[in-house]
Design a protein around this motif. Structure first.
Motif, short mmCIF file in Angstrom:
data_model
loop_
_atom_site.label_atom_id
_atom_site.label_comp_id
_atom_site.label_asym_id
_atom_site.label_seq_id
_atom_site.Cartn_x
_atom_site.Cartn_y
_atom_site.Cartn_z
N GLU A 204 0.83 -1.21 0.00
CA GLU A 204 0.00 0.00 0.00
C GLU A 204 0.86 1.26 0.00
O GLU A 204 0.47 2.28 -0.55
CB GLU A 204 -0.93 0.00 1.21
CG GLU A 204 -2.08 -1.00 1.08
CD GLU A 204 -2.93 -1.08 2.33
OE1 GLU A 204 -2.49 -0.55 3.38
OE2 GLU A 204 -4.02 -1.68 2.27
N GLY B 196 1.47 2.34 -3.37
CA GLY B 196 0.26 2.58 -4.15
C GLY B 196 -0.38 1.34 -4.72
O GLY B 196 -1.29 1.44 -5.56
N THR C 187 -2.86 -1.53 -4.24
CA THR C 187 -3.97 -1.89 -3.35
C THR C 187 -4.78 -3.07 -3.86
O THR C 187 -5.62 -3.61 -3.12
CB THR C 187 -4.91 -0.68 -3.19
OG1 THR C 187 -5.35 -0.25 -4.49
CG2 THR C 187 -4.18 0.48 -2.50
N SER D 55 -3.65 -2.62 -9.76
CA SER D 55 -2.57 -1.66 -9.50
C SER D 55 -1.23 -2.37 -9.38
O SER D 55 -0.19 -1.79 -9.69
CB SER D 55 -2.87 -0.85 -8.24
OG SER D 55 -3.10 -1.68 -7.12
N TYR E 55 2.12 -1.68 -11.80
CA TYR E 55 3.26 -1.11 -11.07
C TYR E 55 4.52 -1.53 -11.82
O TYR E 55 5.20 -2.49 -11.48
CB TYR E 55 3.28 -1.63 -9.63
CG TYR E 55 4.29 -0.92 -8.76
CD1 TYR E 55 4.05 0.37 -8.31
CD2 TYR E 55 5.50 -1.52 -8.41
CE1 TYR E 55 4.98 1.04 -7.54
CE2 TYR E 55 6.43 -0.85 -7.64
CZ TYR E 55 6.16 0.42 -7.21
OH TYR E 55 7.09 1.09 -6.44
N ASP F 119 9.35 5.98 -0.20
CA ASP F 119 9.74 5.19 -1.36
C ASP F 119 11.21 5.37 -1.70
O ASP F 119 11.76 6.45 -1.61
CB ASP F 119 8.93 5.61 -2.59
CG ASP F 119 7.47 5.24 -2.42
OD1 ASP F 119 7.17 4.51 -1.47
OD2 ASP F 119 6.65 5.70 -3.23
N ARG G 175 4.31 12.06 -7.97
CA ARG G 175 3.04 11.99 -8.67
C ARG G 175 2.99 13.16 -9.64
O ARG G 175 3.37 14.26 -9.31
CB ARG G 175 1.87 12.09 -7.68
CG ARG G 175 1.77 10.89 -6.77
CD ARG G 175 1.33 9.66 -7.52
NE ARG G 175 -0.01 9.79 -8.05
CZ ARG G 175 -1.09 9.37 -7.40
NH1 ARG G 175 -1.00 8.82 -6.23
NH2 ARG G 175 -2.28 9.50 -7.95
N GLU H 210 -1.99 10.72 -13.35
CA GLU H 210 -0.71 10.02 -13.22
C GLU H 210 -0.39 9.18 -14.45
O GLU H 210 -1.18 8.34 -14.87
CB GLU H 210 -0.72 9.12 -11.99
CG GLU H 210 0.64 8.51 -11.73
CD GLU H 210 0.64 7.60 -10.53
OE1 GLU H 210 1.71 7.06 -10.21
OE2 GLU H 210 -0.43 7.42 -9.94
N PRO I 171 -7.09 7.34 -8.75
CA PRO I 171 -5.63 7.36 -8.73
C PRO I 171 -5.00 6.07 -9.20
O PRO I 171 -3.85 6.05 -9.60
CB PRO I 171 -5.29 7.63 -7.26
CG PRO I 171 -6.51 7.20 -6.49
CD PRO I 171 -7.66 7.49 -7.40
N GLU I 172 -5.74 4.98 -9.18
CA GLU I 172 -5.17 3.72 -9.64
C GLU I 172 -5.58 3.49 -11.09
O GLU I 172 -6.74 3.25 -11.39
CB GLU I 172 -5.66 2.55 -8.78
CG GLU I 172 -5.33 2.71 -7.31
CD GLU I 172 -3.84 2.84 -7.08
OE1 GLU I 172 -3.06 2.40 -7.93
OE2 GLU I 172 -3.46 3.38 -6.04
#
Length: 671
Positions: free
Chosen positions: A6, A9, A11, A15, A19, A462, A610, A616, A665-666
């Protein structure tokens, strides 16, 4: 493990599969140590022949060394700030190492600095993921592989079949698989081309649809220009660039069409004064105004500055998330009745319960930190108000055409008289002792300093690579080390984004008043209170910041009459990093820096982790992918000319993609 995913990002399965790695390293050409060229990236297979030893103990930058051998030669491996390296490399074991070999300038020994390493090399194209504490690249790859096996044959296409055929694109499932586990660089290229095209087509379609909703006609017409009257109230004179920007804004507002203008200028160029003049004219013509800033610190600063500009001429109110419910309700009542001339605030301005009385002007500051939809929502608070966008981050033309394609541009390219350029130096962590002594000279003379770190605490934010987490100095750890060590006789402060607003405000107030000599901070100070007495800035792990972000940070100093110095510290042996930091050392031209930053790092890193201002983007680089961008832009116009609302069944996947990109956002292609 869920919590760790998480943090990056991830979830859900969608996603996770989107990634993607940040880059791919080629480990195919394994060489003997004796055949390696100095200052070139090499891959070697070598045995750890001596236990790792920690060198030195006083500096916060920990250094570990060991010897490696492959039978042809022996070299020294050096690791910085990696306290867990002794658990990861075992004496007597053989590993693959990738990095640059160089000759130590002091003892002549050949060494490899902070190399990546692996116990196996079955797939020579190795993905590199953004990391977080406790989550390695191996763990991510293993989880992605499990997800792909589980979803095999069930990943639905997210593009209409006619688009796939027209542009000869790879299927979605194959593309995702090749992005994570490429068999060769050709398959990686095809996969990326398909996903980048889809991303840019979705972006272009979404932006065109948003812009089509905005009317350009308005009844908020300005009848009289009050800018000269406002300037006479100021204790300073506007620069030529400021006067031109004000003139262009007023001309727009008198035209009968809604102003849509971007005012760009470096930190300290006087954008707020320009905005104040435009606000003054607008309010004097009977309208109300709103100014939205990305942080409470900046919103508070704007409110204070504007109150000084306007005095008792205008009624100004401040609305932020920290306002109590009773005070907010009282403010909203006065706002609705028209008693408030100017409302300054954060995202709270676009809350549903905020109602303006005759809103004529909407201003967003640091616009690239807001999403496209947020800007539109603030505009919708009024009936076709004038729009003024301010940005201290110079946006390159390529990126600006997309973010601000519907805006006219006013450029403030003059700085107020008296500002001296900031001297910039780039060094590695071996200079810490000398830097500390240098800072003390400034502090002892009554000046102030910043030390900027890229993360708040250990195992907190991160990191780009598997070994990087341990190579980064955190603000909390650094503050503790310096407070108890080198700077124990000085007054130090700590500020970062995870502190409560009241705590941040208190620290900044103490720093601004001189109660704090040196502030250890994260990028929360990138936009913040002006402290002219601060004339030294040290930025640790400078390689972790985009050039534009470094330029913004550097703009916090050099705001007084004293000589100012910015010191960038980086132990990266990457030629790209050295080239980037050297650009900052050589120039203070924000637009030149922005162009170079966009070329070298792409829009994601240029605008931050971001891509604020744009939805994004996972893969697309608006410079290197310029040809795909053009094709996507042309195709978006073509599609909307035939189906303006994407209402046909065949365009349903495109409509769904836009919804995910602009509102969720995802960005996941998995249902």
């Amino acid at each position: 493990m869920k919590t760790r995913f998480e943090k990056i990002g991830v979830t859900d399965v969608g996603s996770l599969l989107y990634y993607f790695p940040v880059r791919y390293d080629d480990w195919s050409d394994v060489k003997k140590i004796s055949d390696c060229e100095l200052d070139e990236i090499s891959v070697i297979k070598a045995k750890v022949i001596t236990p790792l030893q920690k060198i030195g103990s006083k500096s916060p930058a920990e250094i570990y060394k060991t010897l490696l051998s492959d039978g042809s030669d022996v070299i020294e491996a050096v690791f910085f700030n990696n306290k867990y390296i002794t658990n990861e490399l075992k004496t007597g074991e053989t590993y693959f190492f990738r990095g640059k070999l160089r000759q130590n300038e002091y003892n002549g020994a050949v060494e490899i600095l902070s190399p990546r390493f692996s116990s196996e090399n079955e797939n020579p194209i190795k993905p590199v993921y953004h990391m977080t504490a406790g989550l390695t690249g191996r763990k991510i790859s293993k989880t992605v592989n499990f997800a792909l096996e589980s979803m095999k044959g069930n990943i639905k296409e997210t593009l209409p079949s006619y688009e796939i055929e027209k542009f000869r694109l790879e299927g979605l499932e194959n593309s995702i698989t090749s992005m994570h586990f490429p068999q060769n660089f050709d398959s990686l290229f095809s996969a990326r081309r398909r996903l980048v095209f889809e991303e840019l087509l979705t972006l272009q379609l979404g932006l065109l649809l948003i812009r089509s909703r905005t009317s350009t006609d308005t009844d908020k017409v300005i009848k009289k220009d009050y800018s000269a009257e406002f300037e006479r109230k100021l204790p300073f004179e506007f620069t030529g660039a400021q006067k031109k920007a004000v003139f262009e804004c007023v001309k727009d507002m008198m035209s009968g069409r809604a102003m849509n203008r971007l005012v760009q200028g470096d930190v300290g160029s006087g954008k707020t004064a320009v905005a104040a003049s435009v606000i003054y004219t607008c309010v004097k013509n009977g309208f109300r105004a709103a100014l939205m800033a990305p942080t409470e610190i900046l919103a508070n600063q704007h409110a204070d500055t504007l109150k000084k500009f306007f005095g008792s001429d205008l009624n100004i109110a401040l609305l932020t998330g920290s306002l109590t419910k009773s005070k907010k309700n009282e403010l909203l009542k006065h706002l609705k009745s028209g008693e408030i001339d100017l409302l300054v605030g954060t995202h709270a301005l676009i809350s549903e319960d905020v109602e303006f009385n005759n809103l004529g002007l909407v201003i967003t500051d640091e616009q690239h930190r807001f999403g496209v939809e947020q800007r539109t929502r603030l505009q919708m608070k009024g009936d076709r108000p004038h729009v003024l966008v301010m940005s201290a981050t110079p946006i390159p033309r390529t990126l600006g055409l997309i973010i601000y394609g519907d805006l006219d541009v006013s450029l403030i390219n003059e700085l107020p008289s008296g500002r001296k350029p900031v001297k910039t130096y780039v060094v590695n962590s071996s200079y810490h002792k000398r830097i500390y002594q240098y800072i003390k000279k400034f502090l002892d003379s009554g000046k102030q300093a910043y030390i900027v770190c890229s993360k708040v605490a250990d195992k907190d934010e991160d990191c780009e690579t598997e070994n990087e987490e341990n190579n980064v100095i955190s603000a909390e750890e650094y503050f503790k080390t310096l407070s108890e060590g080198e700077f124990k006789n000085y007054r130090l402060g700590l500020i970062h984004g995870k502190m409560k607003q009241k705590e941040k405000d208190a620290v900044m107030a103490d720093f601004a008043s001189g109660k704090i000599n040196m502030l250890v901070a994260t990028t929360v100070i990138e936009v913040g209170v002006d402290v002219p007495n601060a004339c030294v800035m040290v930025i640790e792990n400078a390689e972790r910041f985009g050039l534009s972000s470094l330029h913004q940070l550097r703009g916090r100093i050099g705001r007084g009459q004293s000589e100012s110095v910015c010191i960038l510290i980086s132990d990266s042996n990457s030629e790209e990093t050295k080239e980037r930091l050297d650009i900052l050392r050589k120039t203070s031209d924000g637009f030149k820096i922005a162009e170079e930053d966009l070329k070298m790092r792409g829009p994601g890193d240029f605008l931050g982790s971001r891509q604020h201002g744009l939805p994004e983007l996972k893969l697309a680089n608006l410079v290197s992918d310029a040809s795909i961008l053009k094709a996507a832009a042309d195709e978006a116009k073509n599609i909307l000319s035939k189906d303006p609302y994407l209402s046909s069944p065949e365009n349903a996947p495109l409509s769904k993609n836009i919804e995910k990109m602009f509102r969720n956002p995802e960005t996941s292609g998995i249902n």
